[in-house]
Each structure stands twice: as C-alpha cells, then as structure tokens.
Design an enzyme around this catalytic site. Structure first.
Site, PDB file in Angstrom:
ATOM      1  N   GLN A 105      -4.581  -1.648   9.619  1.00  0.00           N
ATOM      2  CA  GLN A 105      -4.477  -2.965   8.979  1.00  0.00           C
ATOM      3  C   GLN A 105      -5.051  -4.037   9.904  1.00  0.00           C
ATOM      4  O   GLN A 105      -4.645  -4.162  11.058  1.00  0.00           O
ATOM      5  CB  GLN A 105      -2.991  -3.254   8.662  1.00  0.00           C
ATOM      6  CG  GLN A 105      -2.760  -4.530   7.874  1.00  0.00           C
ATOM      7  CD  GLN A 105      -3.362  -4.494   6.472  1.00  0.00           C
ATOM      8  OE1 GLN A 105      -3.215  -3.527   5.743  1.00  0.00           O
ATOM      9  NE2 GLN A 105      -4.071  -5.546   6.103  1.00  0.00           N
ATOM     10  N   ASP A 158     -11.149   2.928   4.356  1.00  0.00           N
ATOM     11  CA  ASP A 158     -11.526   1.515   4.202  1.00  0.00           C
ATOM     12  C   ASP A 158     -13.047   1.358   4.097  1.00  0.00           C
ATOM     13  O   ASP A 158     -13.535   0.302   3.708  1.00  0.00           O
ATOM     14  CB  ASP A 158     -11.027   0.704   5.412  1.00  0.00           C
ATOM     15  CG  ASP A 158      -9.815  -0.155   5.065  1.00  0.00           C
ATOM     16  OD1 ASP A 158      -9.580  -0.390   3.861  1.00  0.00           O
ATOM     17  OD2 ASP A 158      -9.115  -0.590   5.998  1.00  0.00           O
ATOM     18  N   LYS A 216       0.838  -1.202   0.000  1.00  0.00           N
ATOM     19  CA  LYS A 216       0.000   0.000   0.000  1.00  0.00           C
ATOM     20  C   LYS A 216       0.873   1.251   0.000  1.00  0.00           C
ATOM     21  O   LYS A 216       0.627   2.195  -0.756  1.00  0.00           O
ATOM     22  CB  LYS A 216      -0.934  -0.016   1.229  1.00  0.00           C
ATOM     23  CG  LYS A 216      -2.050  -1.050   1.088  1.00  0.00           C
ATOM     24  CD  LYS A 216      -2.807  -1.306   2.382  1.00  0.00           C
ATOM     25  CE  LYS A 216      -3.802  -2.450   2.170  1.00  0.00           C
ATOM     26  NZ  LYS A 216      -4.485  -2.862   3.383  1.00  0.00           N
TER      27      LYS A 216
END
Ligand code: NDP
Length: 306
Positions: free
Chosen positions: A100, A123, A56
């Site tokens: 994460q 997200d 990422k």
C-alpha cells in the site's frame, strides 16, 4: 436529462464485475484445493491507507480470495521491508503482492516495487508489467486505470477516434490510462501541472479523466458539452457541520460535480465512482495471478488482452 441518469455508477459496475469474477475463484478452489491468495503490506498507520487495506481485505474475503495482511511499523527499515517481500515472492501459496502506497519517505517506493516478483505484481507497477502495457502486450494492468477503462468501454462501446484528455501524469493513473486509451484508438493528451492553457485542452475532450488530487478543481469552464467525465480524485475536505458545529470530513473528487453535471453526458461520482472499480480490478488481477501461478489459462471475461 435528470442528473441521476448521468451518473456512471461505479458501485453497480463493481458489483456486476465481481459477480462475473466470483465463479473463477470458486473454480480455482475446486481445482487446486486452496483459494487464490493476496498479500497486502501496510507500513505505518496512515488513516486513509488503513481504510483502503481494510476494504481490499474485506472484498477479497467476500469473493473467495484469501488475504494475508503484513502490518509493519512506520519505522521499519527498507531492508526489513524488502525481506518481507522476498519471503512473499518465494511463498508458493501467495499469488499476488500489494504494497500500500505511499510509503514513509525513508523507503524508496521504486526500489520496493522493483523487488516484487513481476508474476505477483497485481498492482501492475513493476517495470516489466508497466513496459508490457506500453508495448501492447499487457500482463497486470494497474487497477485504477483498468477500472476506468472498463466503465468507459461499457458506457461508450466504441472508443476509437475519441479525443481523450487526462489531467495528471502519475505512474499509478495518468500514464497507464493513456496507454489503455491509445490502444483503443483514442487520440490522447496527457496534461499536468506545467501544462499551459489547461482549460483549452480539456475543452476538446470527448472523454475527460481527472487524476490531480485538487478538490473540485475541474468546473464547467473545463468541460465540453456532452463529454464523458471520469473523476479519479479522492480528496478529504474538513468542514464544520452547520447543525452540530462538529468538525467533519467529507470525500470530494477533482471535479465540481454540481457545476459540470448539466454539461456532461455522463460522470462518475465521488464517492461511488472509480474507487469501487479499483478494488474490483485488484480482485481480478489476484485471481489472474493465481491461475498464472498454476500455469493455467485464465478464462478472462474481459477479453484476452486483460
Ligand atoms: P499524483 O500526485 O501522483 O499526481 C498528480 C498529477 O496531477 C501530477 O501529474 C501533477 O502534475 C498533476 N497536477 C497537479 N496539480 C495540477 C494542476 N493544477 N493542473 C494540472 N495538473 C496538475 O497523484 P495520483 O495520480 O496518485 O492521484 C491523483 C488523485 O487520484 C488523488 O486524489 C488520489 O487520491 C486519487 N486516486 C484515486 C484512486 C481511486 O481508486 N479512486 C487511486 C489512485 C489515486 P506534475 O506531474 O507536473 O506534478
């Protein structure tokens, strides 16, 4: 048809997608004299999570996005993690925040996600964004379903009226995927571990999406002739290399590619299918967050609902 013609090439899709996105980060820099910024929080040293975070950060850098990595010990307390999030929520130079997952079991994932500011929740897991998606008024759409949806739209053009079956009902993949397909007028079935006659449901699918996490579970007995298959699963299989005798790991999906490729019309491979598009969509959401942070319209090549 030759097998390679059936592949939905997620890597190629993601490259094209990022090419369209890049001018938007360049434009942002010109207008505001700073790059869009993504903060990524990694807790612990889970190998897979570390690889995802590295990918990422690397993709962000290549696409004109600044990234801030916050790396915390696996023993970090929930309170300390929350304090990191509050700092990032308050930082005007941070546009997007991603934690994460999975987190160590002493930390409540739900509590952490609920405390990310919804305007920085790239997200799309915060209840506000999740709810907005289901109300048909999306803000940030979870990256994996958005990536799958983008490829499906491009492959099929018209989704309306199709039978879509999703295996897996997680908040990360299955449920938001269902919402996106429903909003495109698919008839959607969500299946899970308690579903009876799973194969019968799957056999009716024009579009079959698997997000289970069981290596190669979906074989030819699950697939209707000419179905479009999206394999979200990422499973690490240990095997012994027959030549070197060394223990090695390979990535496989939920779908047994060899067994279904003759039946399917199109199929995403693992690796090189859904994974690259997930990261591309994270970049999209970050740039969108940056424009919104500056109260600017986001000129979105995906269409106004994205
Ligand atoms: P979860 O473990 O949260 O969900 C798995 C789902 O599969 C659950 O709904 C579960 O049912 C269902 N399930 C489990 N066993 C069966 C079975 N035998 N038959 C039918 N359904 C079953 O996983 P995620 O959604 O987070 O991830 C799924 C897969 O996708 C994983 O391999 C993950 O690594 C991968 N993934 C890939 C991403 C990418 O970018 N490519 C991003 C996110 C995930 P129940 O609810 O009843 O337990």
């Amino acid at each position: 048809m030759e097998h390679f013609k059936k592949i939905i090439d997620g890597k190629k899709y993601s490259e094209e997608f990022l090419q369209k996105l890049h001018p938007l980060s360049t434009e942002f820099f010109k207008n505001f004299n700073r790059k869009p910024c993504l903060a990524v929080i990694l807790v612990g040293d889970n190998t897979a999570s570390s690889i995802y975070v590295k990918n990422k950060v690397r993709t962000a850098k290549k696409n004109g996005i600044r990234s801030v990595e916050v790396i915390l010990s696996r023993n970090v307390s929930e309170e300390d993690l929350l304090n990191e999030i509050f700092k990032l929520n308050d930082d005007q130079n941070v546009d997007g925040i991603l934690v994460q997952l999975p987190l160590p079991i002493h930390i409540s994932e739900r509590k952490i996600i609920n405390n990310i500011s919804p305007i920085k929740d790239v997200d799309g897991f915060h209840p506000t964004n999740f709810g907005k998606l289901f109300l048909g008024d999306p803000n940030f759409i979870p990256c994996t379903p958005l990536g799958c949806f983008y490829m499906l739209k491009n492959e099929l053009k018209v989704l309306s009226g199709k039978n879509a079956v999703i295996i897996g009902r997680s908040n990360i993949v299955g449920k938001p995927m269902a919402s996106l397909l429903l909003s495109s007028n698919c008839s959607v079935t969500i299946t899970h571990s308690k579903t009876e006659n799973l194969r019968e449901h799957c056999k009716k699918a024009d579009i079959l999406i698997s997000a289970v996490g069981i290596p190669e579970m979906v074989d030819d007995t699950y697939v209707k002739q000419d179905a479009i298959i999206i394999d979200v699963g990422i499973n690490r299989l240990q095997f012994v290399n027959s030549e070197t005798k060394a223990n090695e790991t390979k990535l496989v999906g939920d779908v047994n590619f060899k067994k279904v490729v003759d039946i399917a019309k199109k199929i995403t491979p693992v690796p090189g299918g859904v994974g690259p598009m997930t990261i591309a969509c994270l970049m999209h959401n970050t740039i969108k967050a940056a424009y919104k942070n500056k109260k600017e319209n986001f000129a979105n090549f995906l269409g106004e609902n994205f």
